[in-house]
Write an enzyme that holds these catalytic residues in place. Structure first.
Site, short mmCIF file in Angstrom:
data_model
loop_
_atom_site.label_atom_id
_atom_site.label_comp_id
_atom_site.label_asym_id
_atom_site.label_seq_id
_atom_site.Cartn_x
_atom_site.Cartn_y
_atom_site.Cartn_z
CE LYS A 129 62.18 8.73 -44.14
NZ LYS A 129 60.83 8.82 -43.63
CD GLU B 186 57.34 6.05 -48.91
OE1 GLU B 186 56.36 6.05 -48.14
OE2 GLU B 186 58.51 5.99 -48.52
#
Length: 292
Positions: free
Chosen positions: A164, A171
């Site tokens: 993550k 991102e």
């Protein structure tokens, strides 16, 4: 399946609803009594039948440590704790060792989906021993998006949050690229409809993505992002990604530059950061600062 869920904020509250919609029995606890199903962690544990499963969705660091310390004294051998917050993977290793000493299992789950997860499902990156992961599979199946994708047992303890973390680093870089392109388009005199240029990219281009869709939504609300200040916080994962890259001698020039760009937003009001702020608000409900 019955599960306890601690932390009923933007993510946790929607996760409780999605699990209940799938037929699971969720006992939720939050420090805000208006959100909570029970009055305390003791009540939550008492409402669950052994072997218990408790999912923790509270801020990383001290708050997560405090909850896990309390659960360690309340749970029994063969119970499982899932940390679904944004903890650092090195904390997972520590928590797993602490709980293992009491016979309690531990699973770390990186969760992505933001405020849209209730409707679309949550991408889940999970770390931990197969025995514990398998017991929780009905919960993962209910939370993930429909179809074959959106879930992975990434490896041993810490692997879920490490995956993550890297996801969030990527991102950062993707948002920065959209923001830089938007600012350049806004700067030149020849382009007089930047919003529609972004919209034209939504089909048939190699840069189409959900982030691009959200950028168009933000521009529909505020065509030149004049209502926003160009300030965007970093939530920690970007820094951890860069630190991990240094530790492993892996070059990450794009991700590192995007992290430093966010630092620059704290010194002035750069236009690119308006787009970053708008995107974070669109996909995650993160707070924005309004222009004065």
């Amino acid at each position: 399946m019955r599960i306890g869920l601690i932390g009923l904020g933007k993510m946790g509250g929607n996760m409780r609803e999605r699990l209940r919609n799938a037929g699971h029995d969720v006992v939720g606890y939050d420090t805000n009594p208006e959100l909570s199903d029970v009055d305390s962690l003791v009540d939550l544990v008492d409402r669950l039948e052994g072997p218990r499963a408790v999912w923790v969705m509270v801020p990383a660091g001290g708050p997560t440590q405090a909850v896990i310390d309390q659960l360690a004294s309340l749970l029994k051998p063969r119970d499982i704790v899932v940390d679904g917050g944004n903890s650092r993977w090195t904390d997972d290793e520590k928590h797993a060792e602490e709980l293992a000493g009491r016979g309690i299992g531990f699973v770390d789950a990186g969760v992505s989906g933001g405020v849209w997860g209730l409707k679309n499902g949550y991408a889940l990156m999970v770390g931990g021993e197969k025995e514990y992961v398998d017991r929780l599979q009905p919960i993962f199946d209910a939370l993930k998006p429909e179809g074959p994708y959106g879930y992975v047992h990434a490896g041993k303890v810490g692997a879920g949050h490490f995956a993550k973390m890297v996801h969030n680093g990527i991102e950062y870089a993707m948002m920065q690229a959209y923001a830089e392109g938007w600012e350049l388009l806004e700067k030149v005199d020849s382009v007089d409809n930047v919003r529609e240029v972004f919209r034209s990219w939504q089909e048939g281009t190699v840069i189409r993505s959900w982030l691009l869709d959200l950028a168009v939504d933000a521009l529909d609300d505020d065509p030149h992002l004049e209502k926003l200040r160009g300030r965007a916080a970093d939530s920690g994962e970007g820094r951890w990604t860069v630190e991990a890259a240094i530790d492993n001698a892996v070059p990450l020039p794009a991700i590192t530059a995007s992290l430093f760009a966010r630092f620059s937003s704290r010194q002035d009001d750069p236009p690119q950061m308006k787009m970053i702020a708008a995107l974070r608000n669109q996909f995650g409900g993160h707070a924005v600062e309004r222009a004065r």
